[in-house]
Design a protein around this motif. Structure first.
Motif, PDB file in Angstrom:
ATOM      1  N   GLY A 163       0.840  -1.190   0.000  1.00 20.23           N
ATOM      2  CA  GLY A 163       0.000   0.000   0.000  1.00 20.23           C
ATOM      3  C   GLY A 163       0.873   1.238   0.000  1.00 20.23           C
ATOM      4  N   GLY A 164       0.262   2.404  -0.119  1.00 19.87           N
ATOM      5  CA  GLY A 164       1.040   3.644  -0.103  1.00 19.87           C
ATOM      6  C   GLY A 164       0.352   4.781   0.616  1.00 19.87           C
ATOM      7  N   GLU A 165      -0.870   4.537   1.129  1.00 22.58           N
ATOM      8  CA  GLU A 165      -1.651   5.619   1.723  1.00 22.58           C
ATOM      9  C   GLU A 165      -1.079   6.131   3.035  1.00 22.58           C
ATOM     10  OE1 GLU A 165      -3.665   1.798   3.195  1.00 22.58           O
ATOM     11  OE2 GLU A 165      -2.440   2.501   1.514  1.00 22.58           O
ATOM     12  N   HIS A 166      -0.106   5.423   3.608  1.00 19.09           N
ATOM     13  CA  HIS A 166       0.526   5.891   4.848  1.00 19.09           C
ATOM     14  C   HIS A 166       1.155   7.276   4.680  1.00 19.09           C
ATOM     15  CE1 HIS A 166       3.678   3.851   2.497  1.00 19.09           C
ATOM     16  NE2 HIS A 166       4.437   4.831   2.944  1.00 19.09           N
ATOM     17  N   ILE A 167       1.544   7.623   3.460  1.00 19.86           N
ATOM     18  CA  ILE A 167       2.227   8.889   3.241  1.00 19.86           C
ATOM     19  C   ILE A 167       1.284  10.074   3.478  1.00 19.86           C
ATOM     20  CG2 ILE A 167       1.738   9.099   0.767  1.00 19.86           C
ATOM     21  CD1 ILE A 167       5.080   9.880   2.586  1.00 19.86           C
ATOM     22  N   LEU A 168      -0.021   9.840   3.483  1.00 29.78           N
ATOM     23  CA  LEU A 168      -0.997  10.906   3.724  1.00 29.78           C
ATOM     24  C   LEU A 168      -1.403  10.995   5.187  1.00 29.78           C
ATOM     25  CD1 LEU A 168      -3.344  10.427   0.636  1.00 29.78           C
ATOM     26  CD2 LEU A 168      -1.306  11.870   0.849  1.00 29.78           C
ATOM     27  N   GLU A 264      13.778  -3.572  -8.868  1.00 32.28           N
ATOM     28  CA  GLU A 264      12.969  -3.301  -7.690  1.00 32.28           C
ATOM     29  C   GLU A 264      12.032  -4.477  -7.437  1.00 32.28           C
ATOM     30  OE1 GLU A 264      12.886  -0.780  -5.457  1.00 32.28           O
ATOM     31  OE2 GLU A 264      14.613   0.150  -6.451  1.00 32.28           O
ATOM     32  N   GLY A 265      11.963  -4.889  -6.181  1.00 33.42           N
ATOM     33  CA  GLY A 265      11.030  -5.957  -5.831  1.00 33.42           C
ATOM     34  C   GLY A 265       9.590  -5.490  -5.811  1.00 33.42           C
ATOM     35  N   PHE A 266       9.385  -4.190  -5.567  1.00 33.86           N
ATOM     36  CA  PHE A 266       8.044  -3.608  -5.638  1.00 33.86           C
ATOM     37  C   PHE A 266       8.130  -2.189  -6.189  1.00 33.86           C
ATOM     38  CE2 PHE A 266       4.395  -1.258  -3.966  1.00 33.86           C
ATOM     39  CZ  PHE A 266       3.362  -2.061  -4.401  1.00 33.86           C
ATOM     40  N   GLY A 267       8.719  -1.276  -5.439  1.00 36.81           N
ATOM     41  CA  GLY A 267       8.804   0.115  -5.876  1.00 36.81           C
ATOM     42  C   GLY A 267       7.843   0.986  -5.093  1.00 36.81           C
ATOM     43  N   LEU A 268       8.118   1.158  -3.792  1.00 33.82           N
ATOM     44  CA  LEU A 268       7.210   1.918  -2.936  1.00 33.82           C
ATOM     45  C   LEU A 268       7.229   3.425  -3.201  1.00 33.82           C
ATOM     46  CD1 LEU A 268       5.120   1.661  -0.729  1.00 33.82           C
ATOM     47  CD2 LEU A 268       6.973   1.747   0.972  1.00 33.82           C
ATOM     48  N   PRO A 269       8.378   4.068  -3.433  1.00 37.85           N
ATOM     49  CA  PRO A 269       8.344   5.519  -3.684  1.00 37.85           C
ATOM     50  C   PRO A 269       7.419   5.947  -4.829  1.00 37.85           C
ATOM     51  CG  PRO A 269      10.565   4.854  -3.142  1.00 37.85           C
ATOM     52  CD  PRO A 269       9.773   3.582  -3.295  1.00 37.85           C
ATOM     53  N   PRO A 270       7.395   5.260  -5.985  1.00 36.32           N
ATOM     54  CA  PRO A 270       6.433   5.681  -7.009  1.00 36.32           C
ATOM     55  C   PRO A 270       4.987   5.618  -6.543  1.00 36.32           C
ATOM     56  CG  PRO A 270       8.101   4.282  -7.982  1.00 36.32           C
ATOM     57  CD  PRO A 270       8.298   4.206  -6.496  1.00 36.32           C
ATOM     58  N   ALA A 273       4.395   8.541  -4.276  1.00 31.67           N
ATOM     59  CA  ALA A 273       4.319   9.759  -5.086  1.00 31.67           C
ATOM     60  C   ALA A 273       2.946   9.897  -5.736  1.00 31.67           C
ATOM     61  CB  ALA A 273       5.418   9.746  -6.148  1.00 31.67           C
ATOM     62  N   MET A 274       2.433   8.808  -6.294  1.00 32.63           N
ATOM     63  CA  MET A 274       1.128   8.877  -6.954  1.00 32.63           C
ATOM     64  C   MET A 274       0.023   9.204  -5.960  1.00 32.63           C
ATOM     65  SD  MET A 274       1.267   5.959  -9.960  1.00 32.63           S
ATOM     66  CE  MET A 274       1.477   4.571  -8.868  1.00 32.63           C
ATOM     67  N   TRP A 275       0.105   8.677  -4.725  1.00 35.44           N
ATOM     68  CA  TRP A 275      -0.866   9.038  -3.694  1.00 35.44           C
ATOM     69  C   TRP A 275      -0.834  10.549  -3.427  1.00 35.44           C
ATOM     70  CZ3 TRP A 275      -4.923   6.903  -1.309  1.00 35.44           C
ATOM     71  CH2 TRP A 275      -5.083   5.520  -1.345  1.00 35.44           C
ATOM     72  N   CYS A 276       0.331  11.156  -3.570  1.00 37.56           N
ATOM     73  CA  CYS A 276       0.498  12.581  -3.278  1.00 37.56           C
ATOM     74  C   CYS A 276       0.291  13.489  -4.487  1.00 37.56           C
ATOM     75  CB  CYS A 276       1.892  12.835  -2.707  1.00 37.56           C
ATOM     76  SG  CYS A 276       2.178  12.117  -1.077  1.00 37.56           S
ATOM     77  N   GLY A 277      -0.044  12.926  -5.623  1.00 40.31           N
ATOM     78  CA  GLY A 277      -0.244  13.747  -6.807  1.00 40.31           C
ATOM     79  C   GLY A 277       1.039  14.198  -7.453  1.00 40.31           C
ATOM     80  N   CYS A 278       2.101  13.410  -7.289  1.00 37.95           N
ATOM     81  CA  CYS A 278       3.391  13.720  -7.913  1.00 37.95           C
ATOM     82  C   CYS A 278       3.580  12.809  -9.115  1.00 37.95           C
ATOM     83  CB  CYS A 278       4.524  13.502  -6.913  1.00 37.95           C
ATOM     84  SG  CYS A 278       6.181  13.758  -7.576  1.00 37.95           S
ATOM     85  N   ALA A 333      -5.062   4.303  -5.957  1.00 34.59           N
ATOM     86  CA  ALA A 333      -6.243   3.858  -5.213  1.00 34.59           C
ATOM     87  C   ALA A 333      -6.434   2.349  -5.276  1.00 34.59           C
ATOM     88  CB  ALA A 333      -7.487   4.572  -5.738  1.00 34.59           C
ATOM     89  N   ASP A 334      -5.762   1.681  -6.214  1.00 39.09           N
ATOM     90  CA  ASP A 334      -5.862   0.219  -6.319  1.00 39.09           C
ATOM     91  C   ASP A 334      -4.989  -0.496  -5.287  1.00 39.09           C
ATOM     92  OD1 ASP A 334      -7.601   0.431  -8.457  1.00 39.09           O
ATOM     93  OD2 ASP A 334      -6.025   0.280  -9.969  1.00 39.09           O
ATOM     94  N   PHE A 335      -4.138   0.254  -4.573  1.00 40.68           N
ATOM     95  CA  PHE A 335      -3.203  -0.343  -3.620  1.00 40.68           C
ATOM     96  C   PHE A 335      -3.470   0.218  -2.224  1.00 40.68           C
ATOM     97  CE2 PHE A 335      -1.188  -0.470  -7.735  1.00 40.68           C
ATOM     98  CZ  PHE A 335      -0.517  -1.683  -7.770  1.00 40.68           C
ATOM     99  N   SER A 336      -3.714  -0.638  -1.268  1.00 39.81           N
ATOM    100  CA  SER A 336      -3.863  -0.197   0.115  1.00 39.81           C
ATOM    101  C   SER A 336      -3.286  -1.254   1.041  1.00 39.81           C
ATOM    102  CB  SER A 336      -5.340   0.041   0.462  1.00 39.81           C
ATOM    103  OG  SER A 336      -6.030  -1.190   0.607  1.00 39.81           O
ATOM    104  N   TRP A 337      -2.913  -0.839   2.251  1.00 36.78           N
ATOM    105  CA  TRP A 337      -2.352  -1.790   3.212  1.00 36.78           C
ATOM    106  C   TRP A 337      -3.403  -2.762   3.722  1.00 36.78           C
ATOM    107  CZ3 TRP A 337       2.461  -2.604   2.926  1.00 36.78           C
ATOM    108  CH2 TRP A 337       3.357  -1.587   2.623  1.00 36.78           C
TER     109      TRP A 337
END
Length: 350
Positions: A163-168, A264-270, A273-278, A333-337
């Motif tokens: 997931g990546g929503e932790h950044i928010l 990369e085994g996954f690629g968490l920074p991208p 970034a997408m969660w943040c509108g970057c 939005a397709d990825f969450s923890w």
């Protein structure tokens, strides 16, 4: 009963530990709602943050930490299935455990690791597979590479994703821009470690051609971008380690996130970034295409000029940049923890 290996609570925060912490937090939330089987979080002495996972009956065991704790104390204290989230697990637990291996880097990119680390991980992970441990991973790419490295059927490896929503979770700390003299929209962001497979050497010249600043989060100094040429050009700001609040601000104000990694085994920074509108510019390599789909601007990692062209596209075409921002938000939005935790439970409870 599932016992979670809490060794990650004694380790620094990298991508692997981020996965372990966020998955554990998601499992704790599911347990609070009665949507998870009985679980306990078992950690070494001195582990910090156990109180954050109170629905997992957290406790410590043993008298030592590190690999010694994991290999000897953990399997003796664990009840039921032992679930290891961070690449390693105790050989003594045999087939009564599952291990999330994030990539096959020690086999595929050995130049990125010291020989002692590489040797131990190879021996230990092969031993886990031979002893019947259930192997899981975080992407289809990694699952395929791990299957080849450990000589096990690809179909036997479950894929949890991340997931990546932790950044928010925290408000953006825009003071990081002021402290480092960064202007919104006038810098590109790189999350850098200097490991060989990160392929950071091609970035600086591409940035210089656009007259943009390169902000490097995570790198101790700008030396990781030396290309061996007398004048690589370009201005580099080495930000060092940043907090999540600072990283969110960096994502939200950057022209783009540059992600040139070859492996990369996954690629968490991208995903963050997408969660943040970057908008993301990435090398089409490893698992990153699985994460970003068509929401990133891709380039060939062996062609530095292609990276420069991609940066120029986002710097000069506001309409296209906005289209990548919108596509990135939709993709993220397709990825969450929570979804990753549910997938994980599906693999270990059947």
């Amino acid at each position: 009963m599932i016992t979670l290996n809490g060794r990650f609570l004694t380790q620094g925060l990298t991508g692997v530990q981020r996965y372990a912490r966020e998955i554990t937090a998601a499992l704790d939330a599911l347990a609070a709602r009665g949507e998870a089987p009985p679980m306990t979080l078992l950690a070494p002495p001195g582990a910090s943050g156990l109180e954050a996972f109170r629905h997992l009956a957290p406790r410590t065991a043993g008298s030592r930490g590190g690999q010694a704790w994991e290999q000897w104390a953990l399997p003796r204290a664990a009840e039921g299935l032992l679930l290891n989230l961070g690449n390693t697990g105790p050989l003594l637990a045999g087939r009564r455990q599952a291990v999330v291996i994030h990539d096959a880097g020690v086999f595929d990119t050995p130049e990125s690791y010291g020989w002692k680390f590489r040797l131990w991980y190879r021996v230990m992970q092969r031993g886990l597979a031979r002893r019947g441990a259930r192997i899981l991973s975080v992407s289809e790419f990694s699952a395929g590479r791990i299957a080849a490295a450990l000589d096990i059927p690809r179909a036997d490896i479950g894929v949890t994703l991340e997931g990546g929503e932790h950044i928010l979770r925290e408000a953006a700390d825009t003071g990081v821009l002021t402290r480092h003299g960064l202007e919104p929209g006038r810098y590109a962001l790189v999350i850098g470690t200097g490991a060989a497979h990160k392929n950071l050497g091609i970035v600086r010249r591409a940035m210089a051609a656009q007259g943009l600043v390169l902000a490097v989060a995570g790198a101790k100094d700008a030396a990781v971008f030396r290309t061996g040429e007398a004048d690589a050009g370009g201005e580099v700001r080495a930000l060092g380690r940043v907090s999540d609040a600072e990283l969110r601000a960096l994502y939200e104000n950057a022209l783009t996130l540059l992600f040139p990694s070859r492996y990369e085994g996954f690629g968490l920074p991208p995903l963050e970034a997408m969660w943040c509108g970057c908008p993301v510019i990435a090398a089409r390599a490893g698992a990153v295409p699985e994460v970003c789909g068509e929401a990133a601007l891709w380039f060939d990692p062996d062609t530095p000029d292609a990276l420069g062209e991609a940066i120029a596209t986002l710097a000069t075409d506001a309409t296209r940049r906005q289209s990548f921002i919108a596509a990135g938000r939709a993709r993220a939005a397709d990825f969450s923890w929570e979804a990753a935790a549910r997938r994980l439970l599906g693999f270990v409870t059947t």
